[in-house]
Design a protein around this motif. Structure first.
Motif, PDB file in Angstrom:
ATOM      1  N   GLY A 429       0.820  -1.204   0.000  1.00 46.73           N
ATOM      2  CA  GLY A 429       0.000   0.000   0.000  1.00 46.73           C
ATOM      3  C   GLY A 429       0.852   1.252   0.000  1.00 46.73           C
ATOM      4  O   GLY A 429       1.946   1.270  -0.574  1.00 46.73           O
ATOM      5  N   VAL A 430       0.351   2.288   0.669  1.00 46.33           N
ATOM      6  CA  VAL A 430       1.082   3.543   0.806  1.00 46.33           C
ATOM      7  C   VAL A 430       1.005   3.989   2.264  1.00 46.33           C
ATOM      8  O   VAL A 430       0.038   3.699   2.968  1.00 46.33           O
ATOM      9  CB  VAL A 430       0.519   4.644  -0.114  1.00 46.33           C
ATOM     10  N   VAL A 431       2.043   4.686   2.702  1.00 42.15           N
ATOM     11  CA  VAL A 431       2.082   5.204   4.073  1.00 42.15           C
ATOM     12  C   VAL A 431       2.635   6.619   4.015  1.00 42.15           C
ATOM     13  O   VAL A 431       3.519   6.917   3.203  1.00 42.15           O
ATOM     14  CB  VAL A 431       2.944   4.288   4.969  1.00 42.15           C
ATOM     15  N   HIS A 432       2.100   7.515   4.875  1.00 41.10           N
ATOM     16  CA  HIS A 432       2.577   8.892   4.742  1.00 41.10           C
ATOM     17  C   HIS A 432       3.791   9.147   5.632  1.00 41.10           C
ATOM     18  O   HIS A 432       4.124   8.370   6.529  1.00 41.10           O
ATOM     19  CB  HIS A 432       1.456   9.902   4.968  1.00 41.10           C
ATOM     20  N   GLN A 433       4.455  10.244   5.345  1.00 41.31           N
ATOM     21  CA  GLN A 433       5.787  10.528   5.876  1.00 41.31           C
ATOM     22  C   GLN A 433       5.823  10.580   7.401  1.00 41.31           C
ATOM     23  O   GLN A 433       6.816  10.201   8.007  1.00 41.31           O
ATOM     24  CB  GLN A 433       6.276  11.864   5.294  1.00 41.31           C
ATOM     25  N   MET A 450      -2.664   3.225   4.031  1.00 40.13           N
ATOM     26  CA  MET A 450      -3.788   2.657   3.283  1.00 40.13           C
ATOM     27  C   MET A 450      -3.226   1.486   2.497  1.00 40.13           C
ATOM     28  O   MET A 450      -2.388   1.664   1.617  1.00 40.13           O
ATOM     29  CB  MET A 450      -4.377   3.712   2.330  1.00 40.13           C
ATOM     30  N   SER A 451      -3.645   0.246   2.820  1.00 40.06           N
ATOM     31  CA  SER A 451      -2.991  -0.907   2.214  1.00 40.06           C
ATOM     32  C   SER A 451      -3.960  -2.058   2.019  1.00 40.06           C
ATOM     33  O   SER A 451      -5.089  -2.053   2.506  1.00 40.06           O
ATOM     34  CB  SER A 451      -1.825  -1.383   3.097  1.00 40.06           C
ATOM     35  N   LEU A 452      -3.450  -3.055   1.300  1.00 41.90           N
ATOM     36  CA  LEU A 452      -4.161  -4.315   1.085  1.00 41.90           C
ATOM     37  C   LEU A 452      -3.281  -5.408   1.671  1.00 41.90           C
ATOM     38  O   LEU A 452      -2.084  -5.467   1.389  1.00 41.90           O
ATOM     39  CB  LEU A 452      -4.366  -4.559  -0.414  1.00 41.90           C
ATOM     40  N   GLN A 453      -3.870  -6.287   2.490  1.00 36.27           N
ATOM     41  CA  GLN A 453      -3.087  -7.306   3.188  1.00 36.27           C
ATOM     42  C   GLN A 453      -3.653  -8.684   2.913  1.00 36.27           C
ATOM     43  O   GLN A 453      -4.871  -8.881   2.916  1.00 36.27           O
ATOM     44  CB  GLN A 453      -3.095  -7.037   4.696  1.00 36.27           C
ATOM     45  N   VAL A 454      -2.767  -9.654   2.666  1.00 36.14           N
ATOM     46  CA  VAL A 454      -3.173 -11.046   2.476  1.00 36.14           C
ATOM     47  C   VAL A 454      -2.462 -11.911   3.503  1.00 36.14           C
ATOM     48  O   VAL A 454      -1.250 -11.797   3.689  1.00 36.14           O
ATOM     49  CB  VAL A 454      -2.842 -11.539   1.057  1.00 36.14           C
ATOM     50  N   VAL A 455      -3.216 -12.780   4.157  1.00 34.35           N
ATOM     51  CA  VAL A 455      -2.644 -13.734   5.113  1.00 34.35           C
ATOM     52  C   VAL A 455      -3.209 -15.116   4.823  1.00 34.35           C
ATOM     53  O   VAL A 455      -4.293 -15.255   4.264  1.00 34.35           O
ATOM     54  CB  VAL A 455      -2.958 -13.319   6.564  1.00 34.35           C
ATOM     55  N   ASN A 456      -2.457 -16.131   5.193  1.00 33.73           N
ATOM     56  CA  ASN A 456      -2.900 -17.532   5.033  1.00 33.73           C
ATOM     57  C   ASN A 456      -3.276 -17.870   3.610  1.00 33.73           C
ATOM     58  O   ASN A 456      -4.223 -18.606   3.353  1.00 33.73           O
ATOM     59  CB  ASN A 456      -4.076 -17.835   5.970  1.00 33.73           C
ATOM     60  N   GLY A 457      -2.555 -17.292   2.660  1.00 29.30           N
ATOM     61  CA  GLY A 457      -2.698 -17.718   1.275  1.00 29.30           C
ATOM     62  C   GLY A 457      -3.954 -17.275   0.578  1.00 29.30           C
ATOM     63  O   GLY A 457      -4.431 -17.937  -0.320  1.00 29.30           O
ATOM     64  N   GLY A 458      -4.581 -16.175   0.950  1.00 30.68           N
ATOM     65  CA  GLY A 458      -5.696 -15.751   0.113  1.00 30.68           C
ATOM     66  C   GLY A 458      -6.744 -14.886   0.764  1.00 30.68           C
ATOM     67  O   GLY A 458      -7.588 -14.335   0.089  1.00 30.68           O
ATOM     68  N   ASP A 484      -3.987   8.327  -6.324  1.00 36.99           N
ATOM     69  CA  ASP A 484      -4.534   9.558  -6.919  1.00 36.99           C
ATOM     70  C   ASP A 484      -4.531  10.620  -5.832  1.00 36.99           C
ATOM     71  O   ASP A 484      -5.438  10.689  -4.995  1.00 36.99           O
ATOM     72  CB  ASP A 484      -5.951   9.301  -7.431  1.00 36.99           C
ATOM     73  N   TYR A 485      -3.466  11.430  -5.832  1.00 38.52           N
ATOM     74  CA  TYR A 485      -3.311  12.393  -4.739  1.00 38.52           C
ATOM     75  C   TYR A 485      -4.406  13.459  -4.781  1.00 38.52           C
ATOM     76  O   TYR A 485      -4.998  13.794  -3.757  1.00 38.52           O
ATOM     77  CB  TYR A 485      -1.931  13.040  -4.818  1.00 38.52           C
ATOM     78  N   GLU A 486      -4.672  14.018  -5.986  1.00 41.50           N
ATOM     79  CA  GLU A 486      -5.721  15.031  -6.099  1.00 41.50           C
ATOM     80  C   GLU A 486      -7.094  14.436  -5.783  1.00 41.50           C
ATOM     81  O   GLU A 486      -7.943  15.087  -5.172  1.00 41.50           O
ATOM     82  CB  GLU A 486      -5.722  15.641  -7.509  1.00 41.50           C
ATOM     83  N   GLY A 487      -7.309  13.189  -6.227  1.00 43.02           N
ATOM     84  CA  GLY A 487      -8.584  12.529  -5.946  1.00 43.02           C
ATOM     85  C   GLY A 487      -8.682  12.005  -4.529  1.00 43.02           C
ATOM     86  O   GLY A 487      -9.737  11.500  -4.120  1.00 43.02           O
ATOM     87  N   LEU A 501      -9.984  -4.355  -7.113  1.00 40.33           N
ATOM     88  CA  LEU A 501     -10.190  -5.091  -5.867  1.00 40.33           C
ATOM     89  C   LEU A 501     -10.750  -4.187  -4.771  1.00 40.33           C
ATOM     90  O   LEU A 501     -11.675  -4.571  -4.061  1.00 40.33           O
ATOM     91  CB  LEU A 501      -8.865  -5.703  -5.393  1.00 40.33           C
ATOM     92  N   TYR A 502     -10.174  -2.996  -4.641  1.00 38.83           N
ATOM     93  CA  TYR A 502     -10.618  -2.099  -3.575  1.00 38.83           C
ATOM     94  C   TYR A 502     -10.083  -0.698  -3.817  1.00 38.83           C
ATOM     95  O   TYR A 502      -9.039  -0.518  -4.433  1.00 38.83           O
ATOM     96  CB  TYR A 502     -10.126  -2.609  -2.209  1.00 38.83           C
ATOM     97  N   CYS A 503     -10.804   0.286  -3.345  1.00 40.21           N
ATOM     98  CA  CYS A 503     -10.300   1.662  -3.345  1.00 40.21           C
ATOM     99  C   CYS A 503     -10.834   2.361  -2.105  1.00 40.21           C
ATOM    100  O   CYS A 503     -11.931   2.059  -1.632  1.00 40.21           O
ATOM    101  CB  CYS A 503     -10.696   2.412  -4.620  1.00 40.21           C
ATOM    102  N   ARG A 504     -10.048   3.277  -1.571  1.00 39.29           N
ATOM    103  CA  ARG A 504     -10.423   3.961  -0.340  1.00 39.29           C
ATOM    104  C   ARG A 504      -9.777   5.337  -0.314  1.00 39.29           C
ATOM    105  O   ARG A 504      -8.690   5.532  -0.833  1.00 39.29           O
ATOM    106  CB  ARG A 504      -9.967   3.138   0.870  1.00 39.29           C
ATOM    107  N   GLY A 505     -10.477   6.297   0.275  1.00 36.98           N
ATOM    108  CA  GLY A 505      -9.943   7.645   0.374  1.00 36.98           C
ATOM    109  C   GLY A 505      -8.767   7.724   1.323  1.00 36.98           C
ATOM    110  O   GLY A 505      -8.664   6.962   2.285  1.00 36.98           O
ATOM    111  N   LEU A 506      -7.849   8.643   1.055  1.00 37.88           N
ATOM    112  CA  LEU A 506      -6.688   8.860   1.918  1.00 37.88           C
ATOM    113  C   LEU A 506      -7.153   9.519   3.208  1.00 37.88           C
ATOM    114  O   LEU A 506      -7.975  10.442   3.192  1.00 37.88           O
ATOM    115  CB  LEU A 506      -5.652   9.731   1.209  1.00 37.88           C
ATOM    116  N   TYR A 507      -6.599   9.038   4.326  1.00 35.96           N
ATOM    117  CA  TYR A 507      -7.049   9.551   5.617  1.00 35.96           C
ATOM    118  C   TYR A 507      -6.367  10.872   5.980  1.00 35.96           C
ATOM    119  O   TYR A 507      -6.967  11.779   6.509  1.00 35.96           O
ATOM    120  CB  TYR A 507      -6.794   8.508   6.709  1.00 35.96           C
TER     121      TYR A 507
END
Length: 539
Positions: A429-433, A450-458, A484-487, A501-507
């Motif tokens: 994902g991405v993480v801020h400074q 903001m990230s996507l995580q997979v555990v136990n193979g799926g 999308d920084y502006e978005g 798969l997924y999208c979410r706004g930056l916190y």
């Protein structure tokens, strides 16, 4: 070798022409024909002349025939092959004692060489001498008799892979490795159980695969229905836009046509009036041309026949232009509508993103956890069993198993792809400074990541301070990350299926965001498959 030879020939080539069964101890006559030893011996014993049953060639004296080893091996091969054929349903065996109506036998006695119904089997349960006889389920006992000696098949010859009688063991199989059928049975029975266990395992594997395919088909059907709904929505919007544009264009064209018609009709009426006036003046001039009164002609001509007030033909114009400008404007608007609707489709959006926003991401060694191993080109990261001693830097993650990209982003749009083949656990994902690099767990970063995580193979989860993790089963080989920084949002794509798969706004806004990579290690699994930042390839 026998197997290779037999595979090129049919089983019919190894049938005895006397008993019409596969050769048993095959022998070959001087004329070249082959028979079972027991069959040809019995045939010659019943005939006055010793001759071949096939070509009738006579032999004098009677030849002493030996077993043909090559044919015997080939016949044994086909016998063994027949063991893999479906087991035939046993035929009903009648009682051999019943005189009138033959009742179905319930047991066969291998000692008496006879089959009995329930009534005639009774002595075997009561008479002491008969209680020692060996009883089996009803079988055709003639199939268990030696064709040569007429005795029960009690032994198994391991050298020739044949069932033989006691007499056979003393003659043709004298020096062979022979054992009682019961002994061979005890040795083969575990193999039977092992084979059955293998078959059961194969059945379970195929049933599981069938279930997987059914789940896949169901998912494909659901995805197809969703895509059909999206397609219907897009096409409906396009059709509505086209119909609306068509109606507007037709209305404009009709208005212009009516206006041009009115203008033309006005001009036609004016020109017709001028034609009438000119015709009248022409007639008068014609009459005046015949007068002999010179003074009258000169006085009438300048004033009465002036045409200065009439329009000139060069000034009479009628517009006949087609509304090209309006049509072009409508086409541009349709194109904009089409682009807008098409961009709503994830696969179209991903193609556009890959074309316009792909960036080259390199891993930052100053941020890498001591247990992670980076490739020399900075494109791969994997788990290492040995914790390295690295310089103590404020940028480095000390407890969270992760590494960041070198370059951060505070504006615009960026896209990169990560290959996951062989990985059973990961976070991308991405993480801020301003994230705490010295935090003790990945969860502590959730307010900054903001990230996507997979555990136990799926099972993948979306991680965000404002979001409760959702778990959904996926099978993805390559992830596309779009910031999308502006978005003010980050999106995750399955590159192979081109699905969102997924999208979410930056916190957190107004911060520099860095690509985030964590090759997690699930319980009991320390596979060293790396996360690989791969070049963006457009399909």
């Amino acid at each position: 070798m026998a197997s290779a030879s037999a595979s090129a020939m049919s089983e019919d080539s190894f049938l005895c022409s006397i008993c019409l069964d596969l050769f048993s101890q095959p022998v070959t006559t001087p004329c070249g024909h082959s028979f079972c030893k027991a069959c040809i011996t019995k045939y010659w014993d019943s005939s006055d002349v010793c001759h071949c049953p096939m070509c009738k060639k006579a032999f004098d004296p009677r030849p002493d025939l030996g077993v043909n080893k090559i044919i015997s091996e080939m016949a044994a091969y086909f016998k063994k092959s027949n063991l893999d054929a479906p087991i035939p349903i046993p035929e009903e065996v009648p009682c051999e004692v019943c005189s009138d109506t033959k009742i179905k036998a319930v047991k066969s006695c291998l000692t008496c060489v006879a089959s009995y119904c329930e009534t005639h089997l009774e002595p075997h349960h009561k008479v002491a001498a008969l209680k020692t006889h060996k009883l089996v389920d009803p079988v055709k006992l003639e199939d268990r008799l030696c064709k040569e000696h007429g005795r029960m098949l009690e032994l198994f010859c391991r050298d020739d892979d044949e069932y033989i009688c006691i007499t056979c063991s003393k003659t043709d199989h004298k020096d062979h490795d022979t054992v009682l059928i019961e002994v061979e049975y005890k040795e083969k029975r575990p193999q039977l159980d092992k084979k059955r266990a293998e078959l059961e395992k194969m059945i379970r594997e195929r049933q599981e695969k069938i279930q997987q395919f059914r789940v896949t088909v169901e998912k494909n059907n659901i995805m197809a229905e969703n895509e059909k709904a999206d397609t219907f929505q897009v096409c409906s919007a396009l059709v509505s836009s086209i119909k609306r544009t068509e109606a507007e264009l037709i209305e404009v064209i009709e208005l212009k046509s009516r206006s041009a018609t009115r203008e033309a009709e006005g001009l036609i009426r004016k020109l017709e009036e001028e034609v009438t006036e000119l015709q009248r003046k022409s007639t008068e001039l014609e009459q005046l041309s015949h007068t002999e009164d010179h003074l009258h002609l000169l006085q009438s001509f300048p004033s009465r026949y002036s045409v200065a007030h009439l329009s000139t033909l060069s000034q009479v114009k009628l517009s006949c232009e087609v509304s090209v400008k309006n049509i072009r404007t409508a086409i541009v608007q349709l194109q904009e509508t089409l682009d807008g609707e098409m961009e709503k489709l994830p696969e179209v959006m991903l193609k556009k993103i890959q074309q316009q926003y792909a960036v080259d991401v390199t891993l930052d060694p100053d941020t890498v956890h001591p247990n992670l191993v980076l490739s020399l080109d900075g494109k791969q990261v994997k788990y290492g069993n040995v914790k390295k001693i690295l310089p103590d830097k404020s940028e480095r993650f000390e407890t969270v198993l992760c590494v960041l990209g070198k370059e951060g982003f505070s504006s615009g749009k960026v896209y990169y792809e990560v290959q996951l083949k062989g990985k059973t656990a990961w976070t991308i994902g991405v993480v801020h400074q301003s994230s705490n690099r010295k935090s003790s767990c990945l969860t502590c970063l959730s307010g900054y990541m903001m990230s996507l995580q997979v555990v136990n193979g799926g099972n993948y989860s979306v991680k965000n301070k404002c979001v409760t993790p959702d778990s959904v089963k996926i099978d993805v080989q390559k992830i596309g990350v779009f910031l999308d920084y502006e978005g003010k949002q980050v999106s995750f794509y399955d590159v192979e299926t081109r699905a969102l798969l997924y999208c979410r706004g930056l916190y957190v806004n107004k911060q520099i965001y860095f690509p985030f990579f964590s090759p997690l290690i699930p319980d009991g699994d320390e596979k060293a498959s790396p996360l690989i930042i791969s070049p963006v390839k457009q399909k």
